[in-house]
Design a protein around this motif. Structure first.
Motif, PDB file in Angstrom:
ATOM      1  N   VAL A   1       1.089  -1.070   0.062  1.00 33.75           N
ATOM      2  CA  VAL A   1       0.097   0.075   0.073  1.00 33.75           C
ATOM      3  C   VAL A   1       0.735   1.183  -0.010  1.00 33.75           C
ATOM      4  N   THR A   2       0.626   1.905  -1.057  1.00 34.72           N
ATOM      5  CA  THR A   2       1.470   3.232  -0.988  1.00 34.72           C
ATOM      6  C   THR A   2       0.708   4.436  -0.372  1.00 34.72           C
ATOM      7  N   VAL A   3       1.399   4.986   0.392  1.00 32.66           N
ATOM      8  CA  VAL A   3       0.712   6.341   1.115  1.00 32.66           C
ATOM      9  C   VAL A   3       1.318   7.590   0.755  1.00 32.66           C
ATOM     10  N   GLU A   4       0.744   8.495   0.146  1.00 34.90           N
ATOM     11  CA  GLU A   4       1.120   9.677  -0.212  1.00 34.90           C
ATOM     12  C   GLU A   4       0.481  10.793   0.650  1.00 34.90           C
ATOM     13  N   SER A   5       1.552  11.552   1.227  1.00 29.47           N
ATOM     14  CA  SER A   5       1.196  12.616   2.258  1.00 29.47           C
ATOM     15  C   SER A   5       1.909  13.821   2.134  1.00 29.47           C
ATOM     16  N   ASN A   6       1.688  14.880   3.166  1.00 30.49           N
ATOM     17  CA  ASN A   6       2.418  15.994   3.353  1.00 30.49           C
ATOM     18  C   ASN A   6       3.525  15.875   4.251  1.00 30.49           C
ATOM     19  N   GLY A   7       3.697  14.547   4.685  1.00 28.86           N
ATOM     20  CA  GLY A   7       4.752  14.266   5.878  1.00 28.86           C
ATOM     21  C   GLY A   7       6.030  14.210   5.365  1.00 28.86           C
ATOM     22  N   ASP A   8       6.920  14.338   6.287  1.00 30.09           N
ATOM     23  CA  ASP A   8       8.250  14.873   5.923  1.00 30.09           C
ATOM     24  C   ASP A   8       8.989  13.562   4.932  1.00 30.09           C
ATOM     25  N   SER A   9       8.395  12.359   4.907  1.00 31.04           N
ATOM     26  CA  SER A   9       9.020  11.313   4.437  1.00 31.04           C
ATOM     27  C   SER A   9       8.438  11.079   3.003  1.00 31.04           C
ATOM     28  N   GLY A  10       7.229  12.117   2.554  1.00 31.85           N
ATOM     29  CA  GLY A  10       6.654  11.959   1.222  1.00 31.85           C
ATOM     30  C   GLY A  10       5.884  10.636   1.157  1.00 31.85           C
ATOM     31  N   LEU A  11       6.466   9.786   0.344  1.00 29.30           N
ATOM     32  CA  LEU A  11       5.761   8.517   0.214  1.00 29.30           C
ATOM     33  C   LEU A  11       6.154   7.308   1.312  1.00 29.30           C
ATOM     34  N   VAL A  12       5.195   6.553   1.751  1.00 28.78           N
ATOM     35  CA  VAL A  12       5.589   5.530   2.494  1.00 28.78           C
ATOM     36  C   VAL A  12       5.057   4.310   1.964  1.00 28.78           C
ATOM     37  N   VAL A  13       5.598   3.113   2.096  1.00 28.31           N
ATOM     38  CA  VAL A  13       5.137   1.895   1.385  1.00 28.31           C
ATOM     39  C   VAL A  13       5.082   0.961   2.633  1.00 28.31           C
ATOM     40  N   LEU A  14       3.461   0.553   2.865  1.00 27.10           N
ATOM     41  CA  LEU A  14       3.119  -0.438   3.774  1.00 27.10           C
ATOM     42  C   LEU A  14       3.259  -1.757   3.062  1.00 27.10           C
ATOM     43  N   ARG A  15       3.442  -3.021   3.811  1.00 30.23           N
ATOM     44  CA  ARG A  15       3.618  -4.364   2.977  1.00 30.23           C
ATOM     45  C   ARG A  15       2.743  -5.223   3.868  1.00 30.23           C
ATOM     46  N   LEU A  16       1.993  -6.120   2.951  1.00 33.62           N
ATOM     47  CA  LEU A  16       1.183  -7.290   3.650  1.00 33.62           C
ATOM     48  C   LEU A  16       1.964  -8.462   2.915  1.00 33.62           C
ATOM     49  N   GLU A  17       2.261  -9.303   3.929  1.00 33.79           N
ATOM     50  CA  GLU A  17       2.952 -10.617   3.252  1.00 33.79           C
ATOM     51  C   GLU A  17       2.457 -12.065   3.904  1.00 33.79           C
ATOM     52  N   GLY A  18       2.499 -13.059   3.251  1.00 27.35           N
ATOM     53  CA  GLY A  18       1.888 -14.368   3.823  1.00 27.35           C
ATOM     54  C   GLY A  18       1.703 -15.244   2.724  1.00 27.35           C
ATOM     55  N   GLU A  19       0.979 -16.487   2.962  1.00 27.66           N
ATOM     56  CA  GLU A  19       0.982 -17.492   1.911  1.00 27.66           C
ATOM     57  C   GLU A  19      -0.602 -17.831   2.073  1.00 27.66           C
ATOM     58  N   VAL A  20      -1.261 -18.113   0.869  1.00 26.09           N
ATOM     59  CA  VAL A  20      -2.602 -18.308   0.727  1.00 26.09           C
ATOM     60  C   VAL A  20      -2.586 -19.944   0.408  1.00 26.09           C
ATOM     61  N   THR A  21      -3.351 -20.789   1.315  1.00 24.83           N
ATOM     62  CA  THR A  21      -3.541 -22.086   1.142  1.00 24.83           C
ATOM     63  C   THR A  21      -4.986 -22.482   0.625  1.00 24.83           C
ATOM     64  N   GLU A  22      -4.973 -23.891   0.167  1.00 27.04           N
ATOM     65  CA  GLU A  22      -6.164 -24.477  -0.188  1.00 27.04           C
ATOM     66  C   GLU A  22      -7.232 -24.476   1.081  1.00 27.04           C
TER      67      GLU A  22
END
Length: 125
Positions: free
Chosen positions: A104-125
């Motif tokens: 998820v890319t977050v764009e803001s007026n914050g000092d870091s500009g862009l922040v990237v949030l991550r979701l990770e895992g494994e989908v099983t049957e």
């Protein structure tokens, strides 16, 4: 010539001090990655990314977008005052079996500009 150089130097110092003293909004994240581990196919999962405005001016998220159509994002559209906290919710639709890494890319007026949030895992049957 010396006078012109001195005036430019003074102007440069004034501008530099104003830029350095300009207060900014700033993210302070509890976490920026959510590890889901193994999740069943067909069961969407939601990550909550809590943040605080650690700056001195209101923090405004201009946009927060998922890396694909399988990741929905919810966030506050109102400015967040200094010291206040809020949550960005990212929901991943676990439709395909196998490992996943979404962002998820977050764009803001914050000092870091862009922040990237991550979701990770494994989908099983």
């Amino acid at each position: 010539m010396k006078r012109k150089s001195m005036m430019l130097l003074v102007a440069g110092l004034i501008i530099s001090s104003l830029v350095m003293a300009y207060p900014l909004a700033a993210f302070e994240w509890a976490q920026t990655t959510k590890q889901f581990g193994k999740i069943p196919k067909g069961k969407p999962v939601t990550a909550e990314f809590r943040y605080t405005n650690a700056g001195t001016t209101p923090l405004l998220i201009a946009r927060a977008t998922g890396s694909c159509g399988c990741t929905g994002v919810e966030y506050d559209k109102e400015p967040l005052l200094p010291g206040q906290s809020a949550v960005i919710k990212a929901t991943f639709n676990a439709a395909v079996v196998g490992p996943f890494a979404k962002s998820v890319t977050v764009e803001s007026n914050g000092d870091s500009g862009l922040v990237v949030l991550r979701l990770e895992g494994e989908v099983t049957e």
